[in-house]
Design an enzyme around this catalytic site. Structure first.
Site, PDB file in Angstrom:
ATOM      1  N   GLN A 110       0.825  -1.194   0.000  1.00 40.31           N
ATOM      2  CA  GLN A 110       0.000   0.000   0.000  1.00 40.31           C
ATOM      3  C   GLN A 110       0.867   1.256   0.000  1.00 40.31           C
ATOM      4  O   GLN A 110       0.348   2.361  -0.091  1.00 40.31           O
ATOM      5  CB  GLN A 110      -0.872   0.034   1.268  1.00 40.31           C
ATOM      6  N   PHE A 132      -5.736  -4.161   3.444  1.00 39.09           N
ATOM      7  CA  PHE A 132      -6.464  -3.808   4.678  1.00 39.09           C
ATOM      8  C   PHE A 132      -5.577  -3.206   5.757  1.00 39.09           C
ATOM      9  O   PHE A 132      -5.893  -3.282   6.938  1.00 39.09           O
ATOM     10  CB  PHE A 132      -7.212  -5.044   5.220  1.00 39.09           C
ATOM     11  N   GLU A 144       1.203  -1.993   4.535  1.00 42.50           N
ATOM     12  CA  GLU A 144       1.954  -0.742   4.681  1.00 42.50           C
ATOM     13  C   GLU A 144       3.335  -1.126   5.185  1.00 42.50           C
ATOM     14  O   GLU A 144       4.196  -1.506   4.421  1.00 42.50           O
ATOM     15  CB  GLU A 144       1.233   0.184   5.675  1.00 42.50           C
ATOM     16  N   ARG A 176      -5.482   7.404  16.963  1.00 41.93           N
ATOM     17  CA  ARG A 176      -6.808   7.341  16.337  1.00 41.93           C
ATOM     18  C   ARG A 176      -7.831   6.696  17.282  1.00 41.93           C
ATOM     19  O   ARG A 176      -8.987   7.100  17.309  1.00 41.93           O
ATOM     20  CB  ARG A 176      -6.755   6.615  14.991  1.00 41.93           C
ATOM     21  N   ARG A 201      -7.478  -1.629   8.717  1.00 38.53           N
ATOM     22  CA  ARG A 201      -8.718  -0.915   8.404  1.00 38.53           C
ATOM     23  C   ARG A 201      -9.428  -0.394   9.669  1.00 38.53           C
ATOM     24  O   ARG A 201      -9.959  -1.188  10.459  1.00 38.53           O
ATOM     25  CB  ARG A 201      -9.646  -1.850   7.647  1.00 38.53           C
ATOM     26  N   PHE A 215      -7.732   1.439  11.952  1.00 34.08           N
ATOM     27  CA  PHE A 215      -6.517   2.029  12.510  1.00 34.08           C
ATOM     28  C   PHE A 215      -6.715   2.515  13.954  1.00 34.08           C
ATOM     29  O   PHE A 215      -6.411   3.669  14.268  1.00 34.08           O
ATOM     30  CB  PHE A 215      -6.102   3.192  11.598  1.00 34.08           C
ATOM     31  N   ALA A 228      -5.935   5.309   5.589  1.00 34.90           N
ATOM     32  CA  ALA A 228      -6.760   6.325   6.254  1.00 34.90           C
ATOM     33  C   ALA A 228      -7.986   6.692   5.419  1.00 34.90           C
ATOM     34  O   ALA A 228      -8.525   7.788   5.541  1.00 34.90           O
ATOM     35  CB  ALA A 228      -5.947   7.575   6.568  1.00 34.90           C
ATOM     36  N   GLU A 249     -12.886   2.858   5.516  1.00 31.26           N
ATOM     37  CA  GLU A 249     -12.846   2.304   6.864  1.00 31.26           C
ATOM     38  C   GLU A 249     -14.147   2.449   7.657  1.00 31.26           C
ATOM     39  O   GLU A 249     -14.517   1.554   8.408  1.00 31.26           O
ATOM     40  CB  GLU A 249     -11.707   2.965   7.658  1.00 31.26           C
TER      41      GLU A 249
END
Lengths: 771, 217
Positions: free
Chosen positions: A198, A229, A233, A311, A343, A345, A512, A724
């Site tokens: 990603q 998902f 990353e 978050r 997903r 986060f 995000a 998300e």
């Protein structure tokens, strides 16, 4: 007809259904390609006494074996806190920690080599629980606090106080396509790496960092992912860097593809949380204060854990105005693989915590939880500032609550659930209606930027390149639609290209929920600049062609339906491609780089105060469940989702995101349980033992809709991010289970509410402690 | 038509072709990378194989002749007996449309048709299918542009990332010839062996039902 707002099929639709869509491991093998894998620690915490690769090196077909000593660059890396060692040096901190890289001609040789490597590890005491980490004060990063109002005073004056602890488990991403990368050596130490990631820019940077190369020597390319998902990353950097190491050192192409069992065992997932809460409220159910201490299990290295915690904390309010609030967040360090983005986060863990609290308040007061929710809902004109200071503008939450309750016939069905539970000896029903208010933007301000490259070719066809990566969410389709409308051409003439760091540099992760917002914004910027230049040419050309009838006026030039004309003389139309040719002959540039940076964001990353989000995506869902009292088996009878996603760029794609996100959230909260052996080894490392939702777990009646709202003018095409937020609406299913259990027990429930957990609660047994 | 459930021996006419391997080794690994020029001799040179076989636990060296009929084309191959049909398709025939998900027969991504029946290609060995008619996602449409099921999947947005899609479609096509009841629930039961992490399930049911309804009218 504009493309935006239409159900244009996913740009890979045809490839997906014919098997022509290529994923990393579908690249044909090069003639001298090496297969790469690594020897990973089977010990969760230990000191490496020795590593002996001599027997492995003698195995026919083994081309190379590397340890940390062979890395030309830095072994230490990390996206926020640089605390992670790509290859273990003197210590192993989790099961799966790579120790020796193996490159060979065949998988057979890899397997033999792995068995022949001798690593002597002195086992040390591992930490596997949040409690143990708290006791040892083993944390990742600093604890943070969001504070508003007079919390202590509010508790002193409280009419009612509740306190408790709520825990949720982790979740494996279970992308069907495992982590994969192929690295091709180029000239003068350059590398081209195809990565299922990603975040191509992060993969590029990490490869350069560990190989000691300037970043410009490394090109990272991502065509698509077979699901990600959040798991591709940071976690995608390891395999890519390892393949790149082999390619650089051996001069041969190098391929690494995790098998599914390894992938599940050695990569982290969603963070388990264990949260202590205390809430003060009136006898009418109005919340006056809340104090929530979040503790997450970050695993062995920081990865994105501090950001995920941020978050969670900024979503602890969810849809509710809580005047006095103190939220702390601490990431606990354990000897599990580093947990990472997934997903939502942290948002799901934050929102589920407050939704559980609301259910508890309702139970205490003997009221309908929906009444408590609506009473505490953020106001439209007042009571509309979050604990961290961001106003909730354009607030559609009250409307969503009301309309979702109506559409789902919530009140009638709630009464029916109570009647059913009075009469049934074998089954229990439960119902709940929960909300989501999800902040859109990266919490980290600088990440909210994107660039795009748009090229118009002589036949009028268009290429767009951005840093967005396609994992099925349809971002490329949306970007193509946006560019098509900007140039007034059909979406079928716009091709969104493979993502490559060669074309788009220093990009942010596709994460995000913001990829279409940011990259769409940048692509529109580029297309608009091209159109502006073409408009000048068109105005002059059409005026000249009018033989004095028109004066050149750029303000009157219209681009639509593949044609360009002056609105004062709409009969005389130029085809878009004709204008392209004219521009080219007049030496006007037909390519452009666009840029987008989200405006209006301010965030103090220490004090946790500011406006971290550009806007909120909102929604409600009502779910009803049926539980077998003898087996604990749960089925979702019906779910009604109603969202505010602004003006949808592509309703078909957005519907898919909402449906799929909800189902994935249901998995986290109901089916999916990570179980570990005492050694810390994951036991549930295949779909045999780890149950993601299947086609029979979908709600039997499943209504998905959104309200008409074109007022989100702060975002591209007045759309809203959708990736998300719907996942968090699955909390309605979990709350419905809690509601069902409350008819026969105290209603206490952790997540996931597996059949086993439900059965234990029905039997009034406290489930065993799990991490 | 041969029974894919029958043991390997039943399909072997030439005893010399048979692999002398333990069951553990047999199932423990998969295909040797044949595209690499450096390993080709190990695979294809029978005399070299004999000597390699002496290494304890070393490369198994008993490639056998097998003819796989895939999408109407016969492929004469030399394969180790323990090579799965999935690996043979992907790596020997460059038919990468069939996907490897869990490699344990639990996710359905590798589903293909063998003599019209759906088969998990990761759980069956290529040598068991000598002479069978194998259909993969690449050959599903035949000379048509798209099989009706493929068209329905597009029409209904019945995918997101696409990785499980070939397997979903192959199962759905097989389902058309199976005694599957008419309801959505029946379709869900018949499609329950194919998992989709993106959660495109409602659209998959809709696509399958579209095709079934169009066939009956």
């Amino acid at each position: 007809m504009p493309s935006v707002g239409r159900n244009i099929p996913h740009d890979s639709a045809r490839g997906h259904v014919t098997g022509q869509s290529k994923y990393v491991d579908d690249l044909p093998f090069a003639r001298n390609e090496l297969i790469v894998d690594f020897y990973w620690s089977r010990v969760a915490h230990g000191r490496i006494r020795s590593v002996d690769t001599s027997a492995a090196a003698a195995i026919p077909g083994v081309a190379a074996l590397f340890t940390y000593k062979d890395l030309p660059g830095q072994n230490l890396f990390g996206p926020i806190i640089q605390d992670e060692l790509l290859l273990a040096e003197r210590e192993v901190l989790f099961i799966g920690h790579p120790i020796v890289v193996i490159a060979a001609d065949s998988r057979e040789a890899i397997r033999l080599a792995r068995n022949a490597i001798v690593v002597d590890i002195e086992e040390l005491e591992p930490i596997f629980t949040i409690d143990a980490a708290k006791k040892a004060q083993w944390h990742l990063g600093e604890s943070r606090t969001i504070r508003r109002g007079e919390v202590a005073a509010a508790f002193q004056e409280a009419e009612e106080i509740l306190e408790g602890q709520w825990r949720c488990g982790g979740q494996d991403h279970f992308y069907l396509e495992s982590q994969a990368a192929v690295a091709y050596p180029g000239e003068h130490d350059a590398l081209i790496v195809h990565s299922s990631t990603q975040n191509p820019s992060e993969v590029q940077e990490v490869i350069a960092h560990v190989l000691g190369l300037p970043i410009n020597k490394v090109t990272v390319v991502t065509k698509r992912m077979g699901g990600a998902f959040g798991g591709k990353e940071c976690q995608a950097t390891h395999p890519a860097a390892i393949a790149a190491l082999v390619a650089l050192k051996t001069g041969r192409p190098a391929r690494i593809v995790y098998n599914k069992d390894d992938d599940m065992q050695i990569t982290g997932g969603r963070h388990p949380f264990q949260n202590d809460y205390r809430v003060a409220f009136t006898r009418d159910g109005l919340i006056t204060a809340a104090a929530i201490d979040f503790f997450s299990d970050g695993g062995a290295y920081a990865d994105l854990s501090t950001s995920v915690m941020g978050r969670a904390m900024t979503h602890a309010d969810n849809a509710y105005f809580i005047p006095n609030m103190e939220i702390t967040g601490t990431v606990c360090r354990t000897n599990f693989p580093p947990n990472t983005a997934f997903r939502g986060f942290g948002g799901p863990q934050g929102v589920a915590t407050i939704e559980n609290i609301i259910e508890e308040i309702a139970l205490r007061l003997g009221r309908d939880p929906l009444e408590i929710r609506m009473k505490n809902c953020y106001g439209v004109d007042d009571r509309n500032v979050t604990p961290y200071g961001q106003p909730v503008t354009n607030n559609t939450l009250p409307r969503l609550f009301t309309e979702c309750a109506e559409r789902s016939e919530y009140y009638a069905r709630r009464a029916e659930v109570a009647r059913f539970n009075r009469e049934s000896k074998t089954h229990l029903k439960g119902i709940a209606l929960t909300a989501v208010k999800f902040g859109i933007s990266f919490n980290t301000k600088f990440l909210n930027q994107a660039n795009a490259l748009v090229n118009v070719y002589l036949d009028g066809s268009v290429q767009v390149s951005t840093g967005a990566t396609e994992m099925g969410q349809g971002v490329n389709t949306k970007i193509g639609q946006l560019v098509a409308d900007e140039l007034g051409v059909d979406a079928s003439t716009v091709l969104v290209m493979i993502t490559s760091t060669e074309k788009n540099n220093n990009t942010s992760a596709t994460a995000a929920s913001s990829a279409a917002d940011l990259n769409g914004g940048a692509a529109v910027d580029a297309a608009r600049r091209i159109r502006t230049r073409m408009t000048e040419v068109a105005a002059g050309h059409l005026a000249a062609a009018s033989e004095g009838e028109l004066t050149a006026s750029t303000a009157d030039i219209v681009f639509a339906e593949g044609q360009v004309y002056d609105r004062r003389s709409a009969g005389r139309k130029l085809k878009f491609r004709e204008l392209v040719k004219i521009c080219h002959l007049q030496r006007v540039s037909l390519g452009e780089r666009g840029f987008f940076a989200t405006r209006g964001l301010e965030w103090d990353p220490v004090a946790y105060v500011g406006t971290p989000f550009r806007y909120f995506t909102k929604g409600c869902a009502a779910s009803e469940v049926l539980i077998d009292r003898f087996t604990g088996m749960m089925r979702v009878l019906r779910s009604d989702i109603l969202m505010d996603i602004g003006r949808s760029i592509n309703p078909g794609i957005d519907r898919g995101q909402i449906t799929g996100g909800f189902i994935q959230g249901m998995g986290w909260l109901t089916n999916e349980e990570l179980r570990y052996a005492e050694s810390g080894m994951l036991l549930t490392h295949s779909p045999t033992t780890y149950k993601i939702p299947n086609i029979q777990d979908v709600p039997e009646v499943f209504n998905v809709d959104w309200i008409d709202n074109a007022t989100n003018v702060v975002n591209v095409a007045a759309s809203k991010a959708v990736g998300e937020p719907p996942l968090l609406l699955a909390i309605s299913v979990w709350c419905a289970i809690k509601n069902a259990l409350s008819f026969v027990s105290d209603g206490k429930l952790d997540a996931p509410a597996t059949g086993e957990e439900i059965l234990m609660r029905l039997a009034n047994q406290k489930p065993e402690t799990r991490n | 038509m041969k029974d894919p459930e029958k043991p390997l021996e039943a399909h072997e006419s030439d005893n010399e072709k048979r692999a002398e391997v333990s069951r553990r080794d047999f199932l423990g690994t998969s295909v040797v990378l044949t595209a690499g020029a450096c390993v080709a001799p190990i695979l294809f040179n029978k005399s070299a194989l004999a000597s390699e076989g002496a290494v304890p636990g070393g490369p198994i060296s008993s490639a056998v002749d097998v003819t796989l009929r895939v999408n109407g084309t016969a492929h004469a191959l030399k394969l180790e007996p323990r090579v799965t049909l999935l690996d043979a398709l992907r790596e020997e025939m460059q038919l990468a449309g069939t996907k490897k998900g869990c490699d344990h027969g639990q996710c359905g991504a590798c589903t293909v048709l063998v003599d019209g029946r759906r088969t998990l290609s990761c759980l069956t060995l290529a040598v068991m299918h000598d002479g069978d008619e194998i259909t993969t996602i690449e050959g599903l449409a035949g000379s048509d542009e798209l099989h009706p099921m493929q068209a329905a999947f597009i029409e209904r947005d019945a995918f997101q990332c696409g990785y499980c899609t070939p397997g979903q479609i192959m199962s759905a096509v097989a389902l058309l010839r199976e005694p599957c009841g008419a309801s959505d629930d029946d379709v869900r039961e018949c499609m329950s062996g194919n998992i989709c992490r993106c959660g495109a399930y409602p659209n998959i049911v809709a696509a399958v039902q579209d095709v079934r309804r169009s066939k009956t009218t």
